[in-house]
Write a protein that holds these residues in place. Structure first.
Motif, PDB file in Angstrom:
ATOM      1  N   ALA A 144       0.808  -1.217   0.000  1.00  0.00           N
ATOM      2  CA  ALA A 144       0.000   0.000   0.000  1.00  0.00           C
ATOM      3  C   ALA A 144       0.842   1.269   0.000  1.00  0.00           C
ATOM      4  CB  ALA A 144      -0.934   0.005   1.208  1.00  0.00           C
ATOM      5  N   SER A 145       2.120   1.165   0.332  1.00  0.00           N
ATOM      6  CA  SER A 145       2.984   2.354   0.323  1.00  0.00           C
ATOM      7  C   SER A 145       3.224   2.864  -1.097  1.00  0.00           C
ATOM      8  CB  SER A 145       4.324   2.044   0.991  1.00  0.00           C
ATOM      9  OG  SER A 145       5.103   1.159   0.208  1.00  0.00           O
ATOM     10  N   GLN A 146       2.863   2.065  -2.105  1.00  0.00           N
ATOM     11  CA  GLN A 146       3.032   2.477  -3.497  1.00  0.00           C
ATOM     12  C   GLN A 146       1.886   3.346  -4.006  1.00  0.00           C
ATOM     13  OE1 GLN A 146       4.141  -0.547  -6.336  1.00  0.00           O
ATOM     14  NE2 GLN A 146       5.125  -1.833  -4.789  1.00  0.00           N
ATOM     15  N   ILE A 147       0.796   3.446  -3.232  1.00  0.00           N
ATOM     16  CA  ILE A 147      -0.383   4.178  -3.695  1.00  0.00           C
ATOM     17  C   ILE A 147      -0.032   5.634  -3.983  1.00  0.00           C
ATOM     18  CG2 ILE A 147      -2.700   4.986  -3.103  1.00  0.00           C
ATOM     19  CD1 ILE A 147      -3.010   2.476  -1.372  1.00  0.00           C
ATOM     20  N   SER A 148      -0.349   6.066  -5.199  1.00  0.00           N
ATOM     21  CA  SER A 148      -0.076   7.446  -5.609  1.00  0.00           C
ATOM     22  C   SER A 148      -1.321   8.163  -6.106  1.00  0.00           C
ATOM     23  CB  SER A 148       0.988   7.462  -6.719  1.00  0.00           C
ATOM     24  OG  SER A 148       0.539   6.715  -7.847  1.00  0.00           O
ATOM     25  N   ASP A 149      -2.367   7.403  -6.416  1.00  0.00           N
ATOM     26  CA  ASP A 149      -3.588   7.987  -6.969  1.00  0.00           C
ATOM     27  C   ASP A 149      -4.599   8.227  -5.845  1.00  0.00           C
ATOM     28  OD1 ASP A 149      -5.249   8.283  -9.726  1.00  0.00           O
ATOM     29  OD2 ASP A 149      -6.519   7.415  -8.169  1.00  0.00           O
ATOM     30  N   GLU A 150      -5.141   9.456  -5.761  1.00  0.00           N
ATOM     31  CA  GLU A 150      -6.030   9.798  -4.656  1.00  0.00           C
ATOM     32  C   GLU A 150      -7.406   9.158  -4.782  1.00  0.00           C
ATOM     33  OE1 GLU A 150      -5.086  11.202  -1.821  1.00  0.00           O
ATOM     34  OE2 GLU A 150      -3.119  11.014  -2.760  1.00  0.00           O
ATOM     35  N   TRP A 151      -7.883   8.931  -5.988  1.00  0.00           N
ATOM     36  CA  TRP A 151      -9.149   8.205  -6.165  1.00  0.00           C
ATOM     37  C   TRP A 151      -8.981   6.782  -5.641  1.00  0.00           C
ATOM     38  CZ3 TRP A 151     -14.127   9.075  -7.935  1.00  0.00           C
ATOM     39  CH2 TRP A 151     -14.875   7.941  -8.255  1.00  0.00           C
ATOM     40  N   PHE A 152      -7.873   6.151  -5.988  1.00  0.00           N
ATOM     41  CA  PHE A 152      -7.606   4.806  -5.507  1.00  0.00           C
ATOM     42  C   PHE A 152      -7.534   4.797  -3.980  1.00  0.00           C
ATOM     43  CE2 PHE A 152      -5.078   1.232  -4.154  1.00  0.00           C
ATOM     44  CZ  PHE A 152      -5.477   0.198  -4.992  1.00  0.00           C
ATOM     45  N   ARG A 153      -6.787   5.746  -3.415  1.00  0.00           N
ATOM     46  CA  ARG A 153      -6.605   5.788  -1.965  1.00  0.00           C
ATOM     47  C   ARG A 153      -7.959   5.929  -1.246  1.00  0.00           C
ATOM     48  NH1 ARG A 153      -2.023   6.971   0.376  1.00  0.00           N
ATOM     49  NH2 ARG A 153      -1.273   8.147  -1.431  1.00  0.00           N
ATOM     50  N   ALA A 154      -8.827   6.810  -1.756  1.00  0.00           N
ATOM     51  CA  ALA A 154     -10.114   7.046  -1.113  1.00  0.00           C
ATOM     52  C   ALA A 154     -10.968   5.792  -1.083  1.00  0.00           C
ATOM     53  CB  ALA A 154     -10.854   8.178  -1.830  1.00  0.00           C
TER      54      ALA A 154
END
Length: 286
Positions: A19-29
């Motif tokens: 999960a530390s690779q998450i860069s997209d805010e839509w994905f994160r939400a």
């Protein structure tokens, strides 16, 4: 999922993810917040790893993926009128470094109003995230009755809607227009001119993975057409439709934004319509 994928997962386990690779805010939400909310509402009354779930309006499947990876779900079938879930293998690779999507997930494209029950109860739980405001009003009763038939006795159905139509940003156009209740104050033509004239970036949390399919101007037209098709459902109406379909209300929460409606709108609509921005509804089949 195919037989080879199932055998591979049985031998190797679920593909590693980070999960530390998450860069997209839509994905994160949707991977973090939406999945956490679903778990809080469903996980308290159901054994998620031992239950079979249906996600009505699964979108790109990000929340389903999170429920498998973070909360141990072992069977989620997502249905949607669009095919955004076909992007999930690429999205999971880009955002989590996953080589393959878990076999616990399955997806299906449906047409509006399609029956899913097939005459028998198939699921222990159902979830729906920001979907029911997009269902055609004349199909709400039939769809809820069909979902009731899909659910096993004692099963739970979690519904979330945000924003509700009459609330400050109920047009779903806030990515282009920050004026509260503008959709209730302006004509349709005036509202479109604001959207059409919008320049500059959009809030990253509001840019879904379908944006690139439309392009900047095409996406404006897409979301505006989605606005025009909203069923204008209120929280009270949703509860009434659910009860009429045979569900019992197990738990309910309504949230509001800290903003006051203009007097001109208070003269036309009930205050609670204008202030109620979100509803969380947990239904149970008796």
């Amino acid at each position: 999922m195919g037989l080879i994928a199932r055998l591979q997962e049985r031998v190797l386990g679920i593909a590693p993810w980070d999960a530390s690779q998450i860069s997209d805010e839509w994905f994160r939400a949707h991977f973090e917040y939406a999945a956490e909310v679903v778990n809080q509402w469903i996980g308290g009354v159901m054994d998620i790893p031992r239950s079979r779930f249906l996600n009505f309006g699964c979108g790109d499947g990000i929340t389903d993926l999170s429920l498998v990876l973070r909360y141990g779900a072992t069977s989620i079938h997502g249905v949607d009128v669009r095919r955004e879930y076909e992007k999930l293998p690429r999205i999971a690779r880009e955002q989590l470094g996953m080589r393959r999507v878990p076999t616990a997930l399955s997806f299906q494209t449906i047409k509006s109003g399609d029956s899913l029950s097939q005459g028998s109860a198939q699921y222990d739980g159902i979830m729906s995230w920001s979907t029911f405001e997009h269902v055609r009003r004349d199909q709400l009763s039939l769809i809820l009755e069909d979902l009731h038939a899909c659910l096993r006795p004692g099963g739970y159905f979690f519904i979330q809607i945000e924003p509700l139509y009459f609330s400050a940003y109920g047009s779903h156009l806030r990515r282009y227009d920050e004026t509260p209740w503008h959709h209730l104050l302006a004509t349709e033509d005036e509202l479109w001119k604001v959207i059409e004239a919008h320049q500059g970036p959009i809030d990253p949390a509001e840019v879904d993975f379908g944006f690139a399919d439309f392009g900047v101007e095409g996406y404006k037209r897409f979301v505006f057409n989605e606005y025009k098709a909203l069923n204008r459902l209120t929280a009270d109406e949703l509860v009434a439709f659910a009860k009429s379909a045979g569900f019992n209300v197990a738990r309910e929460e309504r949230r509001s934004l800290d903003i006051s409606p203009p007097d001109s709108l208070l003269a036309q609509y009930p205050r609670d319509w204008l202030t109620n921005n979100e509803i969380f509804l947990l239904l149970r089949k008796g």
